[in-house]
Design an enzyme around this catalytic site. Sequence first.
Site, PDB file in Angstrom:
ATOM      1  N   THR A  19       6.060  -6.914   1.502  1.00  0.00           N
ATOM      2  CA  THR A  19       7.064  -6.531   0.506  1.00  0.00           C
ATOM      3  C   THR A  19       8.474  -6.885   0.999  1.00  0.00           C
ATOM      4  OG1 THR A  19       5.620  -4.737  -0.169  1.00  0.00           O
ATOM      5  CG2 THR A  19       7.920  -4.559  -0.841  1.00  0.00           C
ATOM      6  N   ARG A  77     -24.504  13.926  19.641  1.00  0.00           N
ATOM      7  CA  ARG A  77     -24.430  12.556  19.100  1.00  0.00           C
ATOM      8  C   ARG A  77     -23.201  11.812  19.618  1.00  0.00           C
ATOM      9  NH1 ARG A  77     -25.437  14.279  12.810  1.00  0.00           N
ATOM     10  NH2 ARG A  77     -27.673  13.905  12.774  1.00  0.00           N
ATOM     11  N   MET A 122      -7.551   2.926  10.304  1.00  0.00           N
ATOM     12  CA  MET A 122      -6.749   1.809   9.766  1.00  0.00           C
ATOM     13  C   MET A 122      -5.699   1.339  10.783  1.00  0.00           C
ATOM     14  SD  MET A 122      -6.045   2.651   5.775  1.00  0.00           S
ATOM     15  CE  MET A 122      -7.238   2.219   4.518  1.00  0.00           C
ATOM     16  N   GLY A 123      -4.900   0.372  10.351  1.00  0.00           N
ATOM     17  CA  GLY A 123      -3.823  -0.138  11.218  1.00  0.00           C
ATOM     18  C   GLY A 123      -3.697  -1.650  11.196  1.00  0.00           C
ATOM     19  N   ARG A 124      -4.582  -2.316  10.443  1.00  0.00           N
ATOM     20  CA  ARG A 124      -4.633  -3.784  10.427  1.00  0.00           C
ATOM     21  C   ARG A 124      -4.693  -4.336  11.853  1.00  0.00           C
ATOM     22  NH1 ARG A 124      -0.667  -6.366   6.123  1.00  0.00           N
ATOM     23  NH2 ARG A 124       0.869  -5.418   7.461  1.00  0.00           N
ATOM     24  N   GLU A 179      -9.629  -0.703  12.911  1.00  0.00           N
ATOM     25  CA  GLU A 179     -10.332  -1.637  12.010  1.00  0.00           C
ATOM     26  C   GLU A 179     -10.160  -3.099  12.432  1.00  0.00           C
ATOM     27  OE1 GLU A 179      -8.645  -1.131   8.090  1.00  0.00           O
ATOM     28  OE2 GLU A 179      -6.639  -1.695   8.754  1.00  0.00           O
ATOM     29  N   ASP A 190       0.724   1.797   9.293  1.00  0.00           N
ATOM     30  CA  ASP A 190       0.261   0.997  10.438  1.00  0.00           C
ATOM     31  C   ASP A 190       1.282   0.960  11.576  1.00  0.00           C
ATOM     32  OD1 ASP A 190      -1.831   0.413   8.729  1.00  0.00           O
ATOM     33  OD2 ASP A 190      -0.974  -1.505   8.092  1.00  0.00           O
ATOM     34  N   GLY A 203       0.842  -1.206   0.000  1.00  0.00           N
ATOM     35  CA  GLY A 203       0.000   0.000   0.000  1.00  0.00           C
ATOM     36  C   GLY A 203       0.872   1.248   0.000  1.00  0.00           C
ATOM     37  N   GLY A 217       6.198  -2.640   3.302  1.00  0.00           N
ATOM     38  CA  GLY A 217       5.798  -3.156   4.615  1.00  0.00           C
ATOM     39  C   GLY A 217       6.187  -4.620   4.756  1.00  0.00           C
TER      40      GLY A 217
HETATM   41  O1  F6P Z   1      -1.279  -1.520   5.496  1.00  0.00           O
HETATM   42  C1  F6P Z   1      -1.800  -0.274   5.173  1.00  0.00           C
HETATM   43  C2  F6P Z   1      -3.297  -0.325   5.061  1.00  0.00           C
HETATM   44  O2  F6P Z   1      -3.754   0.976   4.763  1.00  0.00           O
HETATM   45  C3  F6P Z   1      -4.017  -0.895   6.263  1.00  0.00           C
HETATM   46  O3  F6P Z   1      -4.107   0.011   7.335  1.00  0.00           O
HETATM   47  C4  F6P Z   1      -5.331  -1.290   5.657  1.00  0.00           C
HETATM   48  O4  F6P Z   1      -5.955  -2.336   6.370  1.00  0.00           O
HETATM   49  C5  F6P Z   1      -4.931  -1.768   4.279  1.00  0.00           C
HETATM   50  O5  F6P Z   1      -3.682  -1.167   3.992  1.00  0.00           O
HETATM   51  C6  F6P Z   1      -5.906  -1.400   3.199  1.00  0.00           C
HETATM   52  O6  F6P Z   1      -5.488  -2.000   2.012  1.00  0.00           O
HETATM   53  P1  F6P Z   1      -6.077  -1.645   0.571  1.00  0.00           P
HETATM   54  O7  F6P Z   1      -5.449  -0.364   0.137  1.00  0.00           O
HETATM   55  O8  F6P Z   1      -5.681  -2.798  -0.264  1.00  0.00           O
HETATM   56  O9  F6P Z   1      -7.555  -1.481   0.739  1.00  0.00           O
END
Ligand code: F6P
Length: 362
Positions: A119, A176, A183-185, A236, A141, A12, A116
């Site tokens: 890769t 609200r 993100m961050g896996r 996420e 991440d 990515g 990352g």
């Molecule tokens: O590893 C970077 C990242 O942006 C993650 O945080 C996310 O889960 C993933 O890549 C999203 O991947 P893609 O761009 O394939 O949707």
Amino acid sequence: MIQSIAILTGGGDCPGLNAVIRGVTRAAIIKRGWSVVGVLDGFDGLIEGPRTIPLTLDKVRGILQRGGTVLGTSNRGNPFSYPVKKGDGYELMDVSDRVVAHFHKTGADALVVVGGDGTLKIARLLNDRGVPVVGVPKTIDNDLCGTDVTFGYNTAVGVVTEALDRLHTTAESHHRAIVVEVMGRDAGWIAIEAGIAGSADVILLPEIPFDIDHVCAHIGGRRKKGHRFHIIVVAEGAVAAGGRKVVVETADRNCGMERLGGIGHVVADTIQSRLGIETRAVVLGHLQRGGTPSAFDRILGSRFGVKAVELIELGEFGKMVALAGREVVSSDIEVAVDTMNRVDPEGNLVHTAEALGIMVGR
Ligand code: F6P
């Protein structure tokens, strides 16, 4: 004697990649007189190719402040498990021989691989196959070991923090709850740091399975104390205790890579239905990866690029550059790819959040 080097960006994209490309190119040309080629679209440019462009001082002028990568990238092209069309479907094949042959065809003496964990894993295997490789760790991440931090992460935290500031004012105006999925896996670095910087009320991390009853009780308690809006940051990869990760696509449907997403809506729906508080879910998605890199990431990317060229000059192949304290050093690629850097549930960051009154799901 090195005369020419190649560079590719894989996985990515992330802010700061162009700083690395520029750093490598300038350090190679200005001080050493080497020539530099850029491989296009990650390993795809060596699988089908070679597809390359010459990188000159002119070519890298004006790219430092640009997000993305001028070389293009791909997070699908693993040469050791490459989808090749067979009949109506695809078969995963090892096409690494092709990559090695195409690399030699570029005329380069060494290859800088910026990426990352996926890769860098490929980079290590190619190094074992005789391609002299130096790695540069990248990812928003921040989940790579072997370096104190990856470039791209600082920008992502800044983007999320700004989003949280903006969401505060609209949440407050409408009384609200807003759930922000980041993100961050499987690592909660973006969530915890941006959550603290953006003054979240609740932060849910992949490292701490959360109890939704406790989360609702916490928000209900805030409402009783008179708080009329609530900001909940959800990574996420966050998982409810005893539950499962929420995914958009499973690994078998997405070239071996699980695509995370959806937990924000699950949490928002639960808060709204259980507490009757009007709740919105906001998924920040790829906004976190795009756009201008922060000054920190421009500097770190530049330092990584320059150091990668130094490692090539020293013949330190199979290594990657890394930040250790305030120094940029050489580190083992193995460390980065064999273990994941995750937030310590009992570490200082989480304890700081809790001491500030932020609930972390437990
Ligand atoms: O590893 C970077 C990242 O942006 C993650 O945080 C996310 O889960 C993933 O890549 C999203 O991947 P893609 O761009 O394939 O949707």
